[in-house]
Structure formats: structure tokens, C-alpha cells
Motif scaffolding. Structure first.
Motif, PDB file in Angstrom:
ATOM      1  N   ASN A  39     -36.770  12.904 -38.250  1.00 18.82           N
ATOM      2  CA  ASN A  39     -37.677  11.855 -37.789  1.00 18.82           C
ATOM      3  C   ASN A  39     -37.961  11.459 -36.111  1.00 18.82           C
ATOM      4  O   ASN A  39     -38.915  11.919 -35.673  1.00 18.82           O
ATOM      5  N   ILE A  40     -36.109  10.875 -36.113  1.00 22.25           N
ATOM      6  CA  ILE A  40     -36.669  10.621 -34.830  1.00 22.25           C
ATOM      7  C   ILE A  40     -36.596  11.497 -33.638  1.00 22.25           C
ATOM      8  O   ILE A  40     -37.535  11.843 -32.809  1.00 22.25           O
ATOM      9  N   ASP A  41     -35.834  12.918 -33.603  1.00 21.89           N
ATOM     10  CA  ASP A  41     -35.862  13.554 -32.543  1.00 21.89           C
ATOM     11  C   ASP A  41     -37.820  14.450 -33.080  1.00 21.89           C
ATOM     12  O   ASP A  41     -38.091  14.599 -31.407  1.00 21.89           O
ATOM     13  N   ALA A  42     -38.111  14.469 -33.751  1.00 24.59           N
ATOM     14  CA  ALA A  42     -39.816  14.539 -33.979  1.00 24.59           C
ATOM     15  C   ALA A  42     -40.823  14.343 -33.627  1.00 24.59           C
ATOM     16  O   ALA A  42     -41.705  14.707 -32.502  1.00 24.59           O
ATOM     17  N   SER A  43     -40.465  12.654 -33.738  1.00 26.53           N
ATOM     18  CA  SER A  43     -41.426  11.921 -32.878  1.00 26.53           C
ATOM     19  C   SER A  43     -40.856  12.029 -31.291  1.00 26.53           C
ATOM     20  O   SER A  43     -42.202  11.581 -30.619  1.00 26.53           O
ATOM     21  N   ILE A  44     -40.103  11.763 -31.183  1.00 20.74           N
ATOM     22  CA  ILE A  44     -39.170  11.945 -29.566  1.00 20.74           C
ATOM     23  C   ILE A  44     -40.131  13.084 -28.379  1.00 20.74           C
ATOM     24  O   ILE A  44     -41.214  12.937 -27.978  1.00 20.74           O
ATOM     25  N   ARG A  45     -40.141  13.807 -29.138  1.00 23.65           N
ATOM     26  CA  ARG A  45     -40.784  15.420 -28.546  1.00 23.65           C
ATOM     27  C   ARG A  45     -42.434  15.022 -28.587  1.00 23.65           C
ATOM     28  O   ARG A  45     -43.118  15.854 -27.655  1.00 23.65           O
TER      29      ARG A  45
END
Length: 216
Positions: free
Chosen positions: A111-117
Motif C-alpha cells: 500500500n505504501i509503495d503504490a501510494s508513493i508511486r
């Protein structure tokens, strides 16, 4: 005939009392076994939590490490999955954590990775302080301040066990002014951490997106 009937009644009464006493003794024995097992579980869970937090405080592991296009840059672009996987292997080696804990931990990372991108550049500068994807607290308890060596004396309370699932709180003071929720699963006869209080402060990709929109 009356004498025989009298003795028959006496025999029936003796049998009834005997059966009743036996049943009562079985209930007492069962209750005693339950209490003993509860005490064993409580002791094992207390030791587990103490070991987990001692390990955590003595082994600084970044739960959700950022990836940068250039290591000299301050702009992060997502989760560093190589570092994350190495950390996961370290978690597994401790034998403290359930499979479900590791799965939920990875779901947070995704979730963090997708949000950052998806985020604009202004949200992704390491030099701007605590980012949207960090809590500003210790992720393993959700606490910012704690006594030295608190794991040595922490106790658990409000223990509820349903089959192989345990839920309880732990605290480092008798007044219980600070309490932290933990869940544990029993895997292959051994209690393992299933969830820790601090990780509830991470959100879904949609929730992070909403936060960024509201801040614009």
C-alpha cells in the motif's frame, strides 16, 4: 419384600450420590486443567512479548525502507523491495512472528509503495521531515516515549484465548497508564505474534490518496 425394597432404595441413593460426586470431581479436574493451561499460556505470551520488544529495541530494522533513484538524492520513489525482503528474512529467523503477521506486514508495504508511486514530488522529499507514510512513533507499539529496558518488566492483561488465537494488552507500569494491544496465534504448538498495536496507524492506498487530496 419390604426389606428388599428398602435396600434397593438405599442402593439407588448411593449410586446417585456416587455418580454426582464423580461428575463434580470431573468438573473440578477439568477446571483445574483449564486454569493451569491458562497460566502456562499467560507465561508463554508474556515471555514472547518481552523477547520481541527486546529484540526490536536492540536490532534497528527499518520496516518499510524507501527506494531512491539515486542514493545521494532525497527524493524517494517507493519501497526498496530488496531491503524489505532482507528484513523479512530476518523477521522469519527470530521465530517470533506468525505467517499472517508477515503477510499483513507485506500488505502494508504494498500500500505504501503504490501510494508513493502515485504521489506528487512534494510528498516524496526525505529532507522535508516525517513523510505521509510514517507515523512519527515506534511502529511496533505506536508509542513515542518509553522507559529504559521496559521489556524486562512489562506485564500482560485482559488475556482472552479462543482456541489458538490470543488477544491481550501489555503495559510497563502498574497504573496501566500506557497499554498496547497485541494478538498472537499458536502455530505448531508455539505462540507467535500476529499483530502489534503500532501497525494499525498505516493505511490503504485509497486512504493515503484521500489524505493528499484533503491537504491540497
Amino acid at each position: 419384600m419390604r426389606v428388599l425394597n428398602f435396600y434397593f432404595v438405599i442402593l439407588v441413593i448411593i449410586l446417585i450420590f456416587s455418580c454426582s460426586e464423580k461428575a463434580q470431581n470431573n468438573i473440578i479436574a477439568k477446571d483445574s486443567t483449564t486454569i493451569n493451561q491458562s497460566n502456562i499460556d499467560s507465561t508463554e505470551l508474556t515471555n514472547l512479548v518481552r523477547q520481541v520488544y527486546e529484540w526490536h529495541m536492540n536490532n534497528e530494522t527499518e520496516d518499510f525502507p524507501y527506494k531512491y533513484e539515486d542514493e545521494r538524492d532525497s527524493i524517494f520513489i517507493g519501497i526498496d523491495w530488496d531491503k524489505y525482503q532482507n528484513n523479512t528474512e530476518v523477521f522469519k529467523m527470530t521465530n517470533f512472528f506468525s505467517i499472517e503477521f508477515l503477510n499483513k506486514h507485506k500488505e502494508i508495504a504494498k500500500n505504501i509503495d503504490a501510494s508513493i508511486r502515485k504521489a506528487d514530488l512534494k510528498w516524496r522529499n526525505r529532507n522535508d521531515g516525517i513523510s505521509l507514510w510514517e507515523t512519527g512513533a515506534d511502529d511496533w507499539c505506536g508509542c513515542q516515549d518509553y522507559p529504559d529496558n521496559y521489556w524486562k518488566t512489562l506485564t500482560i492483561d485482559s488475556l482472552v484465548i479462543n482456541k489458538d488465537i490470543a488477544s491481550f494488552i501489555w503495559t510497563w507500569d502498574e497504573q496501566m497508564s500506557h497499554t498496547y494491544r497485541v494478538k498472537a496465534n499458536k502455530e505448531n504448538g508455539k505462540w507467535k505474534i500476529n499483530s502489534l498495536n503500532g501497525f494499525k496507524y498505516f493505511y490503504t492506498t485509497q486512504e493515503y490518496e484521500k489524505m493528499m487530496k484533503e491537504d491540497n
